[in-house]
Structures are given as C-alpha cells and as structure tokens.
Motif scaffolding. Structure first.
Motif, PDB file in Angstrom:
ATOM      1  N   ILE A   1       0.836  -1.196   0.000  1.00 34.15           N
ATOM      2  CA  ILE A   1       0.000   0.000   0.000  1.00 34.15           C
ATOM      3  C   ILE A   1       0.867   1.240   0.000  1.00 34.15           C
ATOM      4  O   ILE A   1       1.816   1.340   0.774  1.00 34.15           O
ATOM      5  CB  ILE A   1      -0.928  -0.015   1.239  1.00 34.15           C
ATOM      6  N   THR A   2       0.583   2.159  -0.912  1.00 38.52           N
ATOM      7  CA  THR A   2       1.204   3.478  -0.837  1.00 38.52           C
ATOM      8  C   THR A   2       0.070   4.429  -0.501  1.00 38.52           C
ATOM      9  O   THR A   2      -1.076   3.998  -0.368  1.00 38.52           O
ATOM     10  CB  THR A   2       1.839   3.895  -2.182  1.00 38.52           C
ATOM     11  N   SER A   3       0.372   5.714  -0.414  1.00 31.66           N
ATOM     12  CA  SER A   3      -0.705   6.650  -0.090  1.00 31.66           C
ATOM     13  C   SER A   3      -1.693   6.774  -1.246  1.00 31.66           C
ATOM     14  O   SER A   3      -2.779   7.288  -1.085  1.00 31.66           O
ATOM     15  CB  SER A   3      -0.113   8.007   0.244  1.00 31.66           C
ATOM     16  N   GLN A   4      -1.307   6.302  -2.423  1.00 36.81           N
ATOM     17  CA  GLN A   4      -2.129   6.499  -3.609  1.00 36.81           C
ATOM     18  C   GLN A   4      -2.983   5.297  -3.992  1.00 36.81           C
ATOM     19  O   GLN A   4      -4.023   5.448  -4.594  1.00 36.81           O
ATOM     20  CB  GLN A   4      -1.246   6.789  -4.829  1.00 36.81           C
ATOM     21  N   ARG A   5      -2.465   4.089  -3.725  1.00 38.13           N
ATOM     22  CA  ARG A   5      -3.143   2.919  -4.285  1.00 38.13           C
ATOM     23  C   ARG A   5      -2.832   1.686  -3.457  1.00 38.13           C
ATOM     24  O   ARG A   5      -1.906   1.682  -2.662  1.00 38.13           O
ATOM     25  CB  ARG A   5      -2.682   2.708  -5.724  1.00 38.13           C
ATOM     26  N   LEU A   6      -3.612   0.639  -3.691  1.00 38.85           N
ATOM     27  CA  LEU A   6      -3.284  -0.643  -3.083  1.00 38.85           C
ATOM     28  C   LEU A   6      -2.904  -1.610  -4.186  1.00 38.85           C
ATOM     29  O   LEU A   6      -3.294  -1.446  -5.352  1.00 38.85           O
ATOM     30  CB  LEU A   6      -4.457  -1.187  -2.270  1.00 38.85           C
ATOM     31  N   ARG A   7      -2.118  -2.591  -3.815  1.00 38.37           N
ATOM     32  CA  ARG A   7      -1.753  -3.641  -4.748  1.00 38.37           C
ATOM     33  C   ARG A   7      -1.968  -4.944  -4.001  1.00 38.37           C
ATOM     34  O   ARG A   7      -1.588  -5.060  -2.838  1.00 38.37           O
ATOM     35  CB  ARG A   7      -0.283  -3.490  -5.116  1.00 38.37           C
ATOM     36  N   PHE A   8      -2.633  -5.879  -4.637  1.00 36.08           N
ATOM     37  CA  PHE A   8      -2.995  -7.106  -3.942  1.00 36.08           C
ATOM     38  C   PHE A   8      -2.692  -8.305  -4.835  1.00 36.08           C
ATOM     39  O   PHE A   8      -3.199  -8.388  -5.955  1.00 36.08           O
ATOM     40  CB  PHE A   8      -4.481  -7.049  -3.582  1.00 36.08           C
ATOM     41  N   ASP A   9      -1.865  -9.205  -4.354  1.00 32.47           N
ATOM     42  CA  ASP A   9      -1.545 -10.421  -5.098  1.00 32.47           C
ATOM     43  C   ASP A   9      -2.298 -11.584  -4.481  1.00 32.47           C
ATOM     44  O   ASP A   9      -2.348 -11.699  -3.251  1.00 32.47           O
ATOM     45  CB  ASP A   9      -0.047 -10.727  -5.042  1.00 32.47           C
ATOM     46  N   PHE A  10      -2.869 -12.436  -5.310  1.00 35.78           N
ATOM     47  CA  PHE A  10      -3.660 -13.531  -4.773  1.00 35.78           C
ATOM     48  C   PHE A  10      -3.606 -14.734  -5.699  1.00 35.78           C
ATOM     49  O   PHE A  10      -3.336 -14.606  -6.900  1.00 35.78           O
ATOM     50  CB  PHE A  10      -5.110 -13.075  -4.557  1.00 35.78           C
ATOM     51  N   SER A  11      -3.872 -15.905  -5.126  1.00 33.14           N
ATOM     52  CA  SER A  11      -3.815 -17.120  -5.929  1.00 33.14           C
ATOM     53  C   SER A  11      -5.096 -17.265  -6.736  1.00 33.14           C
ATOM     54  O   SER A  11      -6.203 -17.161  -6.205  1.00 33.14           O
ATOM     55  CB  SER A  11      -3.645 -18.329  -5.009  1.00 33.14           C
ATOM     56  N   HIS A  12      -4.934 -17.452  -8.018  1.00 30.14           N
ATOM     57  CA  HIS A  12      -6.059 -17.677  -8.918  1.00 30.14           C
ATOM     58  C   HIS A  12      -5.443 -18.090 -10.252  1.00 30.14           C
ATOM     59  O   HIS A  12      -4.538 -17.415 -10.740  1.00 30.14           O
ATOM     60  CB  HIS A  12      -6.908 -16.412  -9.064  1.00 30.14           C
ATOM     61  N   PRO A  13      -5.913 -19.187 -10.850  1.00 30.74           N
ATOM     62  CA  PRO A  13      -5.162 -19.754 -11.979  1.00 30.74           C
ATOM     63  C   PRO A  13      -5.256 -18.991 -13.300  1.00 30.74           C
ATOM     64  O   PRO A  13      -4.366 -19.107 -14.125  1.00 30.74           O
ATOM     65  CB  PRO A  13      -5.763 -21.161 -12.131  1.00 30.74           C
ATOM     66  N   VAL A  14      -6.340 -18.255 -13.525  1.00 28.99           N
ATOM     67  CA  VAL A  14      -6.502 -17.617 -14.841  1.00 28.99           C
ATOM     68  C   VAL A  14      -6.844 -16.138 -14.720  1.00 28.99           C
ATOM     69  O   VAL A  14      -7.203 -15.655 -13.636  1.00 28.99           O
ATOM     70  CB  VAL A  14      -7.646 -18.290 -15.664  1.00 28.99           C
ATOM     71  N   LYS A  15      -6.745 -15.452 -15.841  1.00 27.17           N
ATOM     72  CA  LYS A  15      -7.093 -14.030 -15.869  1.00 27.17           C
ATOM     73  C   LYS A  15      -8.566 -13.868 -15.507  1.00 27.17           C
ATOM     74  O   LYS A  15      -9.404 -14.655 -15.930  1.00 27.17           O
ATOM     75  CB  LYS A  15      -6.827 -13.478 -17.272  1.00 27.17           C
ATOM     76  N   MET A  16      -8.866 -12.863 -14.725  1.00 24.33           N
ATOM     77  CA  MET A  16     -10.276 -12.603 -14.391  1.00 24.33           C
ATOM     78  C   MET A  16     -10.981 -12.038 -15.622  1.00 24.33           C
ATOM     79  O   MET A  16     -10.396 -11.281 -16.389  1.00 24.33           O
ATOM     80  CB  MET A  16     -10.365 -11.579 -13.258  1.00 24.33           C
ATOM     81  N   THR A  17     -12.260 -12.384 -15.776  1.00 21.00           N
ATOM     82  CA  THR A  17     -13.007 -11.798 -16.886  1.00 21.00           C
ATOM     83  C   THR A  17     -13.417 -10.381 -16.484  1.00 21.00           C
ATOM     84  O   THR A  17     -13.389 -10.028 -15.297  1.00 21.00           O
ATOM     85  CB  THR A  17     -14.298 -12.594 -17.182  1.00 21.00           C
ATOM     86  N   GLN A  18     -13.817  -9.611 -17.476  1.00 19.66           N
ATOM     87  CA  GLN A  18     -14.250  -8.234 -17.181  1.00 19.66           C
ATOM     88  C   GLN A  18     -15.457  -8.232 -16.250  1.00 19.66           C
ATOM     89  O   GLN A  18     -15.575  -7.383 -15.371  1.00 19.66           O
ATOM     90  CB  GLN A  18     -14.587  -7.517 -18.472  1.00 19.66           C
ATOM     91  N   GLU A  19     -16.330  -9.220 -16.465  1.00 24.64           N
ATOM     92  CA  GLU A  19     -17.520  -9.312 -15.603  1.00 24.64           C
ATOM     93  C   GLU A  19     -17.106  -9.553 -14.150  1.00 24.64           C
ATOM     94  O   GLU A  19     -17.656  -8.953 -13.231  1.00 24.64           O
ATOM     95  CB  GLU A  19     -18.446 -10.469 -16.048  1.00 24.64           C
ATOM     96  N   GLN A  20     -16.126 -10.446 -13.982  1.00 21.82           N
ATOM     97  CA  GLN A  20     -15.688 -10.749 -12.616  1.00 21.82           C
ATOM     98  C   GLN A  20     -15.074  -9.512 -11.947  1.00 21.82           C
ATOM     99  O   GLN A  20     -15.348  -9.225 -10.790  1.00 21.82           O
ATOM    100  CB  GLN A  20     -14.666 -11.901 -12.635  1.00 21.82           C
ATOM    101  N   VAL A  21     -14.268  -8.799 -12.718  1.00 24.77           N
ATOM    102  CA  VAL A  21     -13.648  -7.581 -12.162  1.00 24.77           C
ATOM    103  C   VAL A  21     -14.742  -6.612 -11.724  1.00 24.77           C
ATOM    104  O   VAL A  21     -14.716  -6.044 -10.629  1.00 24.77           O
ATOM    105  CB  VAL A  21     -12.705  -6.919 -13.202  1.00 24.77           C
ATOM    106  N   LYS A  22     -15.745  -6.454 -12.579  1.00 29.61           N
ATOM    107  CA  LYS A  22     -16.834  -5.527 -12.301  1.00 29.61           C
ATOM    108  C   LYS A  22     -17.621  -5.981 -11.071  1.00 29.61           C
ATOM    109  O   LYS A  22     -17.967  -5.172 -10.206  1.00 29.61           O
ATOM    110  CB  LYS A  22     -17.734  -5.461 -13.561  1.00 29.61           C
ATOM    111  N   LYS A  23     -17.859  -7.279 -10.977  1.00 30.22           N
ATOM    112  CA  LYS A  23     -18.608  -7.825  -9.846  1.00 30.22           C
ATOM    113  C   LYS A  23     -17.871  -7.552  -8.533  1.00 30.22           C
ATOM    114  O   LYS A  23     -18.488  -7.169  -7.535  1.00 30.22           O
ATOM    115  CB  LYS A  23     -18.757  -9.350 -10.008  1.00 30.22           C
ATOM    116  N   VAL A  24     -16.564  -7.777  -8.552  1.00 35.77           N
ATOM    117  CA  VAL A  24     -15.753  -7.556  -7.348  1.00 35.77           C
ATOM    118  C   VAL A  24     -15.805  -6.071  -6.957  1.00 35.77           C
ATOM    119  O   VAL A  24     -16.046  -5.716  -5.800  1.00 35.77           O
ATOM    120  CB  VAL A  24     -14.290  -8.009  -7.589  1.00 35.77           C
TER     121      VAL A  24
END
Ligand code: GLY
Length: 556
Positions: A445-468
């Motif tokens: 985390i910086t003052s501007q943004r967060l970065r989060f790494d997580f286990s997941h085997p494939v690229k997220m779809t646009q729908e999934q990103v939007k849902k999250v």
C-alpha cells in the motif's frame, strides 16, 4: 571535446590510476525506498559499510540516473531528469587528499579548464559535523586562491544518504563558470532512519559529475541543450519557446531510457513518472504546434545518439516506439476533451485560478498551455489563483510522498488506513466472486493505491472484475463498522479469521472484522467505518507469476 570523448577520457583517466571500470547499473534500483537510481554510488552502498567489494577498493563508472526531484526545474540551463553521472569511488582505498588531487588533475590538465574558471565549495561545519578545513587546505595547496573557496552549510555541502538510510558525509564541489559540475562526497557517517549520524568505521569517497553539465562547460555552451548531446535532435524543434523546447528534449530522452528498462506508462510508481513526463512532452508539443506523432522521430534520434554505449536502446527500439505511440494516442483523446472544457470555461470571459488548476489536474494542461489558449481568445488567466490551488494540492501530495518514504504525513496515514480496509474488502469480495481458493499472496500500500496479489489460476473476466468492484462499493455504501479486537492466534483462526503469514503470529493478534463479510488478522491501521472509503476502483488486473494474479486499485 565531444561528450563521447569526455565520457571516454573520464573513464580512461581513472582506469589508468588503478580504478576498475564498472558498468552502469539499472535505472531501477534494488532499494525499495527509492523509485530510481539517482546517483552513481547506489550500486556500491554495501561496500561503504564494510562488505567486501568484488571490484577492489577503487572503481569508476558512468551511471544512468533519473532524478524526479528535478522535473519542475527542467527548462533552465542545466537541470535534467535523465542524466549520465560520471563518478569515481573508493571504499577505504583513498580519501580527501587523493580524491581532490585526482579531480583537479582531470579537470585542469585533461579537460583543460583553467583555474581561473573554477570556484570551490567546502563544508563549513555545523552543530553535528565539524568544518572541513582539510579539504580547503588541499585546494589551497593546489593553487586555488582562498577567496575562491567558499564555506557552505548542510543544504549545499553535505550529501546523502539515498533512500531511507545509508552512508553520507560532507562534500566539496567544483563549480565552473558558476555551474556546479563535480561533487566530491566524503562518506564519514551512516545516517539511520531516524536521521541519526554515526561515524563509519571505514571512510569512503563518492563523487558525481553530470556528463551533460561537463559537456556544457567543456564546450563553452550557454546550456546543456546546446551541447552535442542534445543538438542533433533539439534542432528539430522550433525556437519560439525555449522552455518548451528544452522540456521536450529532456523528457523524450528520459522516456526512451525509462522504457528501455521495461517501465510502462501507468498510474503508479515508476510508470506514473514515465506517464507524467511523456504527457508533459505531448502538451508542450501542442504549445509549439508540433504535428501529431512528433515524438517518434525524436525518440529515434535519441536512440541513434546513445546506441553504442547503451545497446539495449537499439535492441528494444520497436518496443520503445510502440509504447510512446500508444501513450501519445491515448493522451490525444484526453487533450481533445480538455480543449473542449477550456472552451466552456472560457465563455465566462476569464479563466479563474480554480478553473486553470482543474484543467491542469484533470486534463493535464500546464498553465502555459491554458495561458496560450486564453491569449488566442483575448482573455485573462488568474495565475496567482492557479498557484494558490497548486500549492494546496502540492501539500496534499507531499504528505503522500512522505508516507511512501517513511514519513508521517497525517493525511497520508489516514489514506493508508482506508486502503488497508479496502484491501480487506477486496480480499473478501474476490473469495465471494471467484471462490475460496483465493488466498492473499502479497500486498503493498502506498498513499495512492493498493496492490494485492492472490492465488487464482486464470485471468479474471471483465464481468468478474466488475462484480468484485461492485461488491466492494456496496459494502462501502453500507457504511459498516470496522471492528477491532485482540485475541490469540488459535482463537482467531478458529473463528474464521484469515491469516496471511501462516506461522508468524506469536501471542496476541489483532483481528479486524467487517460484519458478515470480512475477518482478518492484521496489524492495521484501518478506517473506522467502510463509508470513509467513498469509492473503490480497480485500475488493473494482471499476472504476477504463475497462478498468481495482481490487482491494483484506488479510492476516489
Ligand atoms: N553521489 C554524489 C552525487 O550524486 O552528487
């Protein structure tokens, strides 16, 4: 003397005098507390602290450097973002006497710069560090008259450390025709994170001389931009606005080098700096009425100038040009919208400071561009109001920078707490949308943004990103309490709290929970209620190694 010869002669001079010539290190440093390599000594930091140097005690380099602190200064005679720094370094091999003698001999004999053009500064002493009388004496013995040896304070004649901590010490500088050209640092101290100085066991020498400034004085030019380093491509730019011309020349050169290191334009960290200088170049291009795509031939010229010394520029030429072209196309669109916005506010008959700042902040219009457009329409811009708005904004972002570099800006701490809470919401939302296999692999985390790494085997779809994203925003709107409690690790895990470092929690742990949604062991700090987060936005979802995805997100 051409810049290529100056560079060659510098290195040959030191090689002949027992120095190992070490290649430039990357512009991307290993030290996470700095964004870029900004000095030659950075790659040698451990050797000042007693670690054995594999290159021997004395070395010399020509180091690629990038200085973000100077972005706003570019446009005058001598400031640059990217520069090549010539330097000789000693890790206990020699100290003041030898270092000063070597520097003087090189400047005076090899580069044939007469003593009459030189002035010298030395450290004048303060409460903590005594006056450097020894250096002044050495200079006098070399024939520099006393009245040309000036004593200065910490601001001018004390250097380092780079990053949060490291070696530092008093300096002596050689100025030629009033331009600071060579900085000789005598590393005598270690400064820790609390800015406390302790004497180093072994004293060292670290010097830095910008090749561009050296070329300027050696070639007797009024600015670095008239040297043979810049001349071949700056002459392509119209002379109507000298400042704009210099900014374009500096920034295109800097961009080429940054991209050659694998940096891409983005909204964070090194990528943000690249985006900022590229967009600034495009804006100034507008000011000079340059045609679209003007950056490409300029970038090609830069690559031509440097390809022999930095072959990576040539091998990556296609990538470099593509990145520049893409960013130019992207920014053109924002600019068009900005020009429309300008048209709207111009209808009021004058541009207020607030409007000018809004154009700058949101549409990337420098004040000069707004002024230029206003002039065409015969209306005025409130520049004082702009400056006031700018200063206010700067204070806020300064707090952000302090946070990033270990400071305690109050605004930044609050922002970081919100981003911590956003990280927990994101983690929970990912598990809900993608499944329970999602595990935190890392977070920053910086003052501007967060970065989060997580286990997941494939690229997220646009729908999934939007849902999250939607789910996190829903929890923000619900304005839920972020509850904090202390318990022992076993109890916390049994109650369903997620833990990132599986076995690193001795004794009591703090658990933060958000009703019915998230529960995690974490040191905090956090927001009190989710409503404080306002709005959550995912900027990017990308791979971060095999089976690991990375999300960058911001709060707006
Ligand atoms: N490390 C000395 C300088 O960059 O000036």
């Amino acid at each position: 003397m051409t810049f290529a010869k100056l560079r060659r002669d510098f290195l040959a001079f030191f090689e002949k005098r027992g120095h190992k010539i070490v290649p430039s290190s990357s512009l991307m440093p290993t030290d996470p507390s700095v964004l870029f390599t900004s000095a030659g000594m950075q790659q040698f930091k451990p050797y000042y602290l007693g670690e054995k140097s594999p290159y021997g005690l004395n070395v010399a380099t020509c180091q690629k450097c990038f200085r973000t602190s100077d972005i706003e200064e570019v446009g005058d005679e001598s400031h640059l973002t990217f520069l090549e720094m010539l330097g000789n370094f000693s890790f206990g091999g020699y100290f003041k006497k030898e270092a000063i003698k070597l520097a003087f001999e090189l400047v005076n004999s090899t580069f044939q710069i007469p003593k009459s053009k030189m002035t010298i500064t030395v450290f004048g002493g303060d409460k903590e560090v005594p006056e450097d009388k020894e250096s002044a004496e050495i200079w006098k013995k070399l024939g520099i008259p006393e009245e040309k040896i000036k004593k200065c304070g910490r601001e001018d004649n004390f250097w380092g450390p780079t990053g949060e901590e490291g070696p530092c010490g008093p300096t002596t500088e050689i100025h030629i025709n009033g331009i600071e050209v060579w900085n000789l640092v005598f590393n005598e101290f270690y400064q820790n994170k609390n800015k406390k100085l302790t004497p180093l066991e072994q004293k060292g020498v670290d010097t830095g001389m910008g090749l561009e400034r050296l070329a300027m004085v050696a070639q007797n030019k009024p600015s670095v931009f008239e040297t043979d380093l810049f001349e071949p491509f700056i002459r392509e730019l119209p002379e109507t606005n000298i400042k704009a011309r210099r900014i374009i020349a500096d920034h295109i050169r800097g961009s080429v080098f940054l991209i050659s290191e694998g940096i891409l334009p983005s909204n964070v960290e090194q990528g943000y700096i690249l985006r900022r200088i590229l967009r600034r170049t495009i804006r100034y291009g507008k000011l000079l009425n340059l045609v679209k795509q003007f950056l490409i031939p300029l970038a090609q010229r830069v690559i031509e100038i440097y390809k022999d010394i930095y072959p990576e520029l040539k091998s990556k030429e296609a990538d470099i040009l593509t990145v520049i072209q893409n960013e130019e196309e992207k920014f053109e669109k924002t600019l068009e919208i900005g020009i429309k916005q300008f048209g709207k506010v111009a209808l009021r008959g004058a541009i207020s400071g607030k409007d000018a700042f809004h154009l700058f902040d949101t549409y990337g219009f420098p004040l000069e561009l707004t002024q230029e457009l206003a002039k065409e329409k015969g209306i005025k811009v409130d520049t004082e109001g702009f400056k006031a708005a700018f200063e206010k904004h700067r204070e806020i972002s300064r707090a952000g920078v302090e946070k990033k570099f270990g400071g305690v800006g109050k605004g930044a701490t609050i922002e970081a707490a919100k981003l911590h809470t956003a990280t927990h919401l994101l983690h929970a939302a990912l598990r809900e949308v993608l499944g329970e296999h999602v595990q935190q692999m890392g977070s920053d985390i910086t003052s501007q943004r967060l970065r989060f790494d997580f286990s997941h085997p494939v690229k997220m779809t646009q729908e999934q990103v939007k849902k999250v994203e939607d789910l996190v925003n829903q929890k923000i709107r619900e304005d839920l309490e972020v509850k904090k409690e202390e318990t022992d690790y076993q109890t916390a895990v049994k109650s369903g709290a997620l833990a990132f470092f599986k076995d690193k929690y001795p004794g009591k742990v703090t658990v933060y929970s958000i009703r019915g949604f998230s529960k995690e062991i974490c040191a905090g700090p956090h927001a009190k209620k989710t409503g404080e987060l306002s709005h959550f936005r995912i900027i990017k979802e990308e791979s971060s190694g095999s089976g690991v995805r990375r999300i960058r997100a911001i709060l707006k």
